[in-house]
Motif scaffolding. Structure first.
Motif, PDB file in Angstrom:
ATOM      1  N   VAL A   1      29.399 -30.187  -4.493  1.00 55.93           N
ATOM      2  CA  VAL A   1      30.279 -29.501  -5.446  1.00 55.93           C
ATOM      3  C   VAL A   1      31.229 -28.572  -4.697  1.00 55.93           C
ATOM      4  O   VAL A   1      30.894 -28.036  -3.634  1.00 55.93           O
ATOM      5  N   ALA A   2      32.413 -28.394  -5.260  1.00 53.87           N
ATOM      6  CA  ALA A   2      33.371 -27.398  -4.798  1.00 53.87           C
ATOM      7  C   ALA A   2      33.493 -26.339  -5.880  1.00 53.87           C
ATOM      8  O   ALA A   2      33.339 -26.641  -7.068  1.00 53.87           O
ATOM      9  N   TYR A   3      33.732 -25.089  -5.490  1.00 52.21           N
ATOM     10  CA  TYR A   3      33.900 -24.060  -6.513  1.00 52.21           C
ATOM     11  C   TYR A   3      34.775 -22.913  -6.022  1.00 52.21           C
ATOM     12  O   TYR A   3      34.875 -22.629  -4.837  1.00 52.21           O
TER      13      TYR A   3
ATOM     14  N   VAL B   1      15.499 -28.194 -14.915  1.00 51.77           N
ATOM     15  CA  VAL B   1      15.805 -28.766 -13.610  1.00 51.77           C
ATOM     16  C   VAL B   1      16.033 -27.625 -12.623  1.00 51.77           C
ATOM     17  O   VAL B   1      16.780 -26.689 -12.915  1.00 51.77           O
ATOM     18  N   GLU B   2      15.392 -27.708 -11.471  1.00 46.80           N
ATOM     19  CA  GLU B   2      15.592 -26.708 -10.410  1.00 46.80           C
ATOM     20  C   GLU B   2      16.540 -27.269  -9.370  1.00 46.80           C
ATOM     21  O   GLU B   2      16.333 -28.367  -8.846  1.00 46.80           O
ATOM     22  N   VAL B   3      17.574 -26.512  -9.071  1.00 42.22           N
ATOM     23  CA  VAL B   3      18.594 -26.920  -8.113  1.00 42.22           C
ATOM     24  C   VAL B   3      18.343 -26.217  -6.779  1.00 42.22           C
ATOM     25  O   VAL B   3      18.095 -25.005  -6.743  1.00 42.22           O
ATOM     26  N   HIS B   4      18.401 -26.970  -5.685  1.00 45.88           N
ATOM     27  CA  HIS B   4      18.262 -26.419  -4.335  1.00 45.88           C
ATOM     28  C   HIS B   4      19.591 -26.566  -3.610  1.00 45.88           C
ATOM     29  O   HIS B   4      20.162 -27.655  -3.572  1.00 45.88           O
ATOM     30  N   GLY B   5      20.104 -25.472  -3.029  1.00 49.62           N
ATOM     31  CA  GLY B   5      21.398 -25.498  -2.352  1.00 49.62           C
ATOM     32  C   GLY B   5      21.269 -25.505  -0.846  1.00 49.62           C
ATOM     33  O   GLY B   5      20.233 -25.127  -0.289  1.00 49.62           O
TER      34      GLY B   5
ATOM     35  N   GLN C   1      29.706 -27.486  -1.014  1.00 49.57           N
ATOM     36  CA  GLN C   1      28.333 -27.019  -1.186  1.00 49.57           C
ATOM     37  C   GLN C   1      27.474 -28.227  -1.572  1.00 49.57           C
ATOM     38  O   GLN C   1      27.889 -29.065  -2.382  1.00 49.57           O
ATOM     39  N   VAL C   2      26.303 -28.320  -0.985  1.00 49.63           N
ATOM     40  CA  VAL C   2      25.418 -29.449  -1.265  1.00 49.63           C
ATOM     41  C   VAL C   2      24.195 -28.938  -2.009  1.00 49.63           C
ATOM     42  O   VAL C   2      23.593 -27.928  -1.627  1.00 49.63           O
ATOM     43  N   ILE C   3      23.836 -29.636  -3.063  1.00 47.46           N
ATOM     44  CA  ILE C   3      22.614 -29.323  -3.786  1.00 47.46           C
ATOM     45  C   ILE C   3      21.790 -30.599  -3.943  1.00 47.46           C
ATOM     46  O   ILE C   3      22.308 -31.713  -3.799  1.00 47.46           O
ATOM     47  N   HIS C   4      20.506 -30.411  -4.221  1.00 44.88           N
ATOM     48  CA  HIS C   4      19.712 -31.561  -4.657  1.00 44.88           C
ATOM     49  C   HIS C   4      18.811 -31.123  -5.794  1.00 44.88           C
ATOM     50  O   HIS C   4      18.492 -29.939  -5.950  1.00 44.88           O
TER      51      HIS C   4
END
Length: 264
Positions: free
Chosen positions: A17-19, A52-56, A69-72
């Motif tokens: 994602v970009a922000y 849902v838990e997001v990990h960055g 930015q990368v999340i899973h």
């Protein structure tokens, strides 16, 4: 039941994602505050109908931006990875943009699988700030000595204890990091700093940039930088550059996970 829940499958999803960080209190979820992680978790959880838990890949500070930015996250059911960019682009606010989504195996972790990260910091060199850039650059109205700045930046490349170049309250006990690259490029009206390393401490890039800019302003000699490193005290280095000029530029993983997430 939504279309996404009916037609998808389970698995681990990696999302890039970009922000625009201007409207966020950083990446990490904080109670009562708008954060990138909080918005992503709320949006994806609402879409799938389950928490849902997001990990960055890392935590950007308040006001700091991201290009990659990368999340899973794990899902028991949901869209296939190739649909996530389209689905989330309709649900996320305008200041978070889904860029890329892939399915990965359970061994992948957005943070712990990282081998390199890169940041870009933008300085706008103008006597008058630009209303269209103030959220994404640090305006420095005074002329800078780029030759001295590049010499100062070179002193920081390599493996060092970066205690002097991180927040005094940084939580990591081990302050040793390897900086592979600290390049300074100049355009007509901007100075761009590119930092690439195996990991970064809290405020590390901002303090390095702030110190190098102070060298460019004549507040320090470039030869003072090695002493700053050896002293291992935050008080020895220069200022902390403001957050709005900083952007998480790219994240790199091992070859089995595709290397750099963005080509450029």
């Amino acid at each position: 039941m939504s279309v996404e829940r009916d037609t998808g499958r389970g698995g681990r999803i990696r999302l890039v994602v970009a922000y625009d960080g201007s409207g966020f209190h950083g990446f990490a979820r904080q109670s009562g505050l708008r954060t990138v992680q909080g918005v992503l978790e709320d949006t994806i959880s609402g879409m799938l109908g389950v928490p849902v838990e997001v990990h960055g890949s890392g935590r950007t500070d308040a006001g700091v931006h991201a290009r990659a930015q990368v999340i899973h996250f794990d899902q028991a059911f949901g869209p296939t990875a190739d649909r996530y960019v389209h689905v989330l682009s309709r649900r996320l606010p305008a200041d978070i943009i889904p860029v890329q989504a892939t399915e990965v195996d359970s061994g992948f972790h957005a943070r712990f699988s990282v081998v390199r990260k890169s940041y870009r910091y933008s300085v706008h060199k103008s006597k008058i700030p630009d209303v269209f850039r103030y959220r994404f650059t640090w305006n420095v109205p005074t002329a800078l000595d780029l030759t001295a700045m590049r010499r100062a930046a070179n002193h920081l490349v390599g493996e060092h204890d970066f205690t002097s170049f991180c927040a005094a309250a940084a939580p990591q006990e081990n302050k040793i990091r390897t900086l592979y690259r600290f390049d300074i490029e100049e355009t007509d009206d901007e100075i761009l700093f590119y930092c690439e390393g195996n990991g970064f401490l809290q405020y590390m890039v901002r303090i390095m940039v702030g110190t190098v800019v102070d060298v460019g302003l004549g507040k320090f000699l470039d030869t003072a930088v090695p002493d700053m490193l050896s002293v291992r005290s935050r008080a020895s280095a220069g200022r902390t550059a403001p957050p709005q000029g900083l952007c998480l530029w790219n994240v790199e993983y091992p070859p089995e996970y595709g290397g750099k997430v963005l080509d450029l």
